[in-house]
Design a protein around this motif. Structure first.
Motif, PDB file in Angstrom:
ATOM      1  N   ASP A 156       0.862  -1.172   0.000  1.00 10.06           N
ATOM      2  CA  ASP A 156       0.000   0.000   0.000  1.00 10.06           C
ATOM      3  C   ASP A 156       0.900   1.225   0.000  1.00 10.06           C
ATOM      4  OD1 ASP A 156      -1.802   2.022   0.456  1.00 10.06           O
ATOM      5  OD2 ASP A 156      -2.912   0.945   2.009  1.00 10.06           O
ATOM      6  N   SER A 157       0.734   2.095  -0.987  1.00  6.46           N
ATOM      7  CA  SER A 157       1.623   3.248  -1.099  1.00  6.46           C
ATOM      8  C   SER A 157       1.013   4.526  -0.551  1.00  6.46           C
ATOM      9  CB  SER A 157       2.002   3.450  -2.571  1.00  6.46           C
ATOM     10  OG  SER A 157       0.835   3.548  -3.367  1.00  6.46           O
ATOM     11  N   SER A 158      -0.207   4.446  -0.031  1.00  5.34           N
ATOM     12  CA  SER A 158      -0.892   5.668   0.397  1.00  5.34           C
ATOM     13  C   SER A 158      -0.267   6.239   1.678  1.00  5.34           C
ATOM     14  CB  SER A 158      -2.374   5.384   0.600  1.00  5.34           C
ATOM     15  OG  SER A 158      -2.531   4.386   1.567  1.00  5.34           O
ATOM     16  N   PRO A 159      -0.588   7.481   2.003  1.00  7.96           N
ATOM     17  CA  PRO A 159       0.032   8.110   3.172  1.00  7.96           C
ATOM     18  C   PRO A 159      -0.242   7.315   4.455  1.00  7.96           C
ATOM     19  CG  PRO A 159      -1.215   9.728   1.905  1.00  7.96           C
ATOM     20  CD  PRO A 159      -1.498   8.401   1.309  1.00  7.96           C
ATOM     21  N   ASP A 163       2.520  -1.498   6.726  1.00  7.36           N
ATOM     22  CA  ASP A 163       3.496  -2.272   5.972  1.00  7.36           C
ATOM     23  C   ASP A 163       3.005  -3.718   5.868  1.00  7.36           C
ATOM     24  OD1 ASP A 163       5.590  -3.888   5.231  1.00  7.36           O
ATOM     25  OD2 ASP A 163       7.104  -2.628   6.191  1.00  7.36           O
ATOM     26  N   TYR A 164       2.721  -4.149   4.664  1.00  9.54           N
ATOM     27  CA  TYR A 164       2.143  -5.483   4.491  1.00  9.54           C
ATOM     28  C   TYR A 164       3.131  -6.596   4.815  1.00  9.54           C
ATOM     29  CZ  TYR A 164      -2.263  -3.833   2.607  1.00  9.54           C
ATOM     30  OH  TYR A 164      -3.484  -3.256   2.472  1.00  9.54           O
ATOM     31  N   ASP A 165       4.394  -6.341   4.545  1.00  8.59           N
ATOM     32  CA  ASP A 165       5.397  -7.365   4.865  1.00  8.59           C
ATOM     33  C   ASP A 165       5.395  -7.663   6.358  1.00  8.59           C
ATOM     34  OD1 ASP A 165       6.422  -8.176   2.488  1.00  8.59           O
ATOM     35  OD2 ASP A 165       7.913  -6.570   2.377  1.00  8.59           O
ATOM     36  N   ALA A 267      -3.017  -0.512  11.444  1.00  3.11           N
ATOM     37  CA  ALA A 267      -2.070   0.464  11.960  1.00  3.11           C
ATOM     38  C   ALA A 267      -2.868   1.654  12.466  1.00  3.11           C
ATOM     39  CB  ALA A 267      -1.122   0.899  10.858  1.00  3.11           C
ATOM     40  N   LEU A 268      -2.461   2.168  13.606  1.00  3.31           N
ATOM     41  CA  LEU A 268      -3.043   3.401  14.114  1.00  3.31           C
ATOM     42  C   LEU A 268      -1.990   4.471  13.881  1.00  3.31           C
ATOM     43  CD1 LEU A 268      -5.185   4.997  15.728  1.00  3.31           C
ATOM     44  CD2 LEU A 268      -4.015   4.272  17.803  1.00  3.31           C
ATOM     45  N   ALA A 269      -2.306   5.466  13.069  1.00  2.99           N
ATOM     46  CA  ALA A 269      -1.279   6.424  12.679  1.00  2.99           C
ATOM     47  C   ALA A 269      -1.843   7.827  12.551  1.00  2.99           C
ATOM     48  CB  ALA A 269      -0.655   5.984  11.348  1.00  2.99           C
TER      49      ALA A 269
END
Lengths: 450, 392
Positions: A156-159, A163-165, A267-269
């Protein structure tokens, strides 16, 4: 290994508050909900009523237009309320969970002996079908369709994206199983795209039966729509499906032990989070428990999903069906004295009209202010810089505004979705509601062709 | 700023629906949003937005015109003192021009913005920022001695007929500032061309030294002169053409000042470098062609000098790049710009009726820009159809 596909246009917006790669335990939420509004173009028909007991995998509602597409409960418990909005539109089906989950057992046989129909049937029944999205229209895949290919974007490249890995570490077996399932659904290829800017993790690199693509470039390079466009574009009359890798893992689990596992990593960001980290919780969880004591005081916006395409949540809202990110940013309901004339050292802009271009590596705290008034299209060439498809974005939007169906089709509306043009909206000087207009166009088109 | 904000919040209700001053809502909003970027938050789509807005974009274009404006003020004074044979200090020179140019700016803004405010109110829209730029460009493309009432009439014509009838900023076909100039040019040709209009006071002729000529370089070239001179007979060479201390419209003479503006516009990404570059390329190629087949002195003017003369550079940087009236597709911009430059020099040199072709070339290409875009879009469509046939 195939060649690297380089995406040149686009934009990585550097935001403050990326999640650290640490898991935090999340308590079991007080309520869970599946929200029909998360599913584009779905008209929900309820199967349960308030006070009904449900198990993990019990159908809550189905789509009136596609009755085989079922939406099932993520937890076991009791339907506590059905919240409706204007014109009695169903907004949330809320479930009060039991202390322990009990699962419906979907009897799984040997995958190699199952027919395609049998597999489709099982996915539909389990409530996993909505995780398969189709292009055109970026809506839940029509179970009667047969796609020419299936795409999985491995990143996923969005802001502030997770991280999927990291999220899918040690899920190789399930991921492979999921791929094997998807493989039976198409006569074409199953494509997996990975980010070429760092080494591919084991979950992806060991996977068989796929076409692996390496993609390099700024957001929206991670969007399946962009990858489809560059690998095997959708022409008129063609159909492709795409699935999020976390859903592939979940599908694999279903075909391994017959249970729907609704555990999610999110993710909480965002700039307003005190400790941005990852959580493991269950799909549709109320977000209040993980936000408690972890966000900065003040008027914040809670967004399920990323800041470009996500859905705004109320304080005690529920995580969206498709989201594995919760972004918290400040609301921007303040006036800015002659803001348009300031030098703008701390003001983010793609144009170099603000002096923030002097600090390209800085991470920004961006609020939700519209930062200007809505105007007609004036500037040209802005959208093109952040839209990596051989499609003319402004002309496409204009054809939607005048409802010229023929022209929309010619200009490639079948290939795009809101998420692909979200950056156009972000950069727009005229503050045009790009995603809303595009969705209107997609809806008109869908109605016209079905 | 709290005090100001509080005051605005206090008087705001009067302008809202049902208030006494509701008829001035658009005007009020224009001033309010000028002072404060509003507190509106995103409702649909992307939750965060770029800080760029129309005010910023337009303000930047105005900033980019400042070098040309300041130079134009100085040059207006310089040409005047040359014509009366007086020696003046830098500040005297500048101040003379400043007093000459400022009224034109004021008239242009008051007329244009007044009409914009009225139309915004009638339509119930917010006031568009487009005229902030047009209002600055108009003074730069007229002779310093133009009567102010003419500026007012022409501006009103351009804003109403050139812009508002099409629906306002963003919908117009022709560049409003150039429409103003075209109106002046055809309605009052004696005030817009010839040897006397470029320098203040030359028409009245009071105190002008004997034998002084106010002809522009292009005017001289059109008469097949080979050596260009300024009013008092000093030679005008390539440096003067570039630096701009020559007669001409207020903002157009200094290629240097215009290039500073171009740098600002390109660097900030407001104007399309593709258009600017291709206008110059088109002009150079036409110039080369004319040089090759030169049968008179005008055709033999070196091609690169054409790019420094008249309104060429100004047109390329500030007029042709107007995003609304220019081609809007990226490929289209190349074609559009090239043809602007190409036609500008063609009209300039080969049409004896017009000593300058830039204005007409840009207006003409404004009209053709949608056609260029149409073919570029068709090309994109055809590519998609071809791809479909290949896979079928």
């Amino acid at each position: 290994m195939s060649e690297i596909i380089r995406i040149k246009k686009g934009l990585d917006i550097k935001l403050k508050g990326k999640a650290d790669k640490i898991y935090q335990r999340a308590e079991r939420a007080s309520a869970y909900s599946i929200k029909p509004t998360d599913f584009k173009g779905v008209m929900p028909k309820l199967v349960v009523k308030v006070d009904d007991e449900v198990m993990v995998g019990s159908t809550l509602f189905f789509d009136k237009y596609n009755p085989s597409v079922k939406f099932t409960s993520p937890v076991s418990g009791k339907v506590s309320s059905i919240n409706r909005g204007e014109r009695r539109r169903i907004l949330e089906v809320v479930i009060e969970p039991d202390a322990e989950d009990s699962y419906i057992d979907f009897k799984i046989g040997d995958l190699s002996k199952m027919t395609r129909e049998g597999i489709v049937e099982l996915i539909l029944e389990s409530g996993m079908w909505p995780s398969i999205i189709q292009r055109p229209y970026a809506s839940i895949a029509n179970p009667e369709g047969k796609p020419k290919a299936i795409f999985i974007s491995g990143f996923d490249s969005s802001p502030l994206a997770p991280d999927y890995d990291f999220m899918l570490k040690e899920s190789h077996a399930e991921f492979q199983k999921g791929i094997d399932v998807l493989k039976t659904l198409t006569d074409g290829k199953v494509h997996l795209s990975v980010d070429a800017s760092y080494p591919t993790g084991e979950t992806y690199s060991k996977t068989q039966n796929i076409d692996l693509h390496k993609i390099k470039g700024p957001h929206p390079a991670g969007n399946p729509g962009i990858q489809i466009h560059h690998i095997d574009p959708v022409n008129k009359g063609e159909l492709v499906w795409y699935v999020n890798p976390a859903e592939v893992v979940r599908m694999g689990k279903l075909f391994i032990d017959g249970k729907v596992d609704n555990t999610l990593t999110i993710a909480l960001a965002g700039s307003e989070v005190l400790k941005p980290v990852y959580y493991k919780l269950i799909r549709g969880a109320a977000v209040d428990s993980i936000l408690k004591d972890n966000i900065v005081e003040g008027n914040n916006r809670i967004i399920s999903g990323n800041v470009l395409t996500g859905t705004r949540l109320a304080k005690a809202g529920f995580l969206g069906y498709y989201d594995n990110l919760l972004s918290i940013i400040p609301e921007g309901d303040h006036f800015d004295f002659i803001g348009w004339a300031s030098l703008g050292f701390g003001k983010y802009s793609v144009s170099r009209t603000f002096w923030s271009w002097l600090t390209p590596k800085k991470e920004y705290k961006i609020d939700t202010n519209l930062k200007g008034g809505v105007r007609a299209f004036v500037m040209s060439g802005e959208y093109e810089k952040v839209f990596p498809m051989d499609i003319m974005p402004v002309q496409l939007l204009k054809s939607i505004l005048v409802e010229d169906i023929d022209q929309m089709e010619k200009l490639g509306i079948y290939e795009v979705a809101e998420e692909d043009m979200a950056l156009c909206e972000f950069v727009c000087t005229s503050k045009i509601e790009v995603q809303k207009i595009l969705r209107e166009g997609l809806d008109v088109m869908k109605k016209e062709t079905e | 700023m709290k005090v100001l904000r509080n005051y605005i919040d206090k008087i705001k209700p009067k302008f809202e629906k049902g208030g006494k001053l509701h008829m001035f809502l658009s005007t009020f909003e224009a001033f309010e949003t000028f002072l404060f970027v509003p507190d509106t938050v995103t409702k649909t789509g992307s939750h965060i937005r770029d800080n760029m807005d129309m005010k910023r974009a337009m303000a930047l274009v105005v900033v980019a015109t400042i070098p040309a404006l300041l130079f134009g003020m100085w040059n207006t004074g310089y040409q005047y003192f040359l014509s009366v044979g007086e020696v003046a200090t830098f500040w005297e020179t500048f101040f003379f021009g400043f007093l000459k140019v400022l009224p034109i700016i004021v008239v242009s803004y008051v007329t244009g913005l007044g009409i914009e405010f009225i139309f915004a109110q009638i339509r119930g829209h917010e006031v568009n920022e487009g005229f902030l730029v047009s209002g600055m460009l108009i003074p730069l493309i007229v002779p310093a001695d133009v009567p102010l009432w003419m500026v007012a009439v022409a501006t009103a014509f351009a804003v109403v007929i050139g812009k508002e009838v099409f629906g306002g900023t963003g919908m117009n076909i022709l560049n409003p500032a150039l429409t103003t100039r075209a109106f002046l040019f055809f309605a009052y040709p004696t005030m817009m061309s010839g040897d006397k209009v470029w320098i203040p006071g030359l028409i009245q002729g009071e105190g002008v030294i004997d034998g002084f000529s106010g002809a522009t370089v292009l005017g001289q070239a059109a008469q097949n002169m080979t050596e260009f001179t300024n009013g008092i007979g000093d030679k005008i060479g390539a440096w003067e053409m570039f630096f701009g201390n020559i007669p001409g419209s207020i903002g157009e003479t200094s290629t240097l000042a215009i290039l500073i503006g171009a740098f600002i516009l390109i660097y900030t990404g407001i104007a399309s470098w593709k258009i600017i570059f291709s206008v110059f390329a088109g002009g150079a190629i036409m110039g080369l062609l004319l040089n090759t087949f030169a049968v008179n002195e005008f055709m033999a003017v070196p091609y690169w000098q054409h790019l420094l003369l008249g309104g060429f550079a100004f047109g390329a940087v500030f007029m042709a790049t107007d995003p609304v009236s220019a081609a809007q597709t990226e490929k289209g911009k190349w074609i559009y710009g090239f043809l602007v430059g190409f036609l500008a020099i063609l009209i300039r040199v080969l049409n004896p009726a017009y000593p300058e072709g830039v204005m007409l070339a840009i207006l003409l290409m404004n009209v053709f820009a949608p056609l260029i875009d149409h073919y570029v879009i068709e090309g994109n469509v055809r590519k998609r159809l071809k791809r479909m046939k290949l896979t079928a």
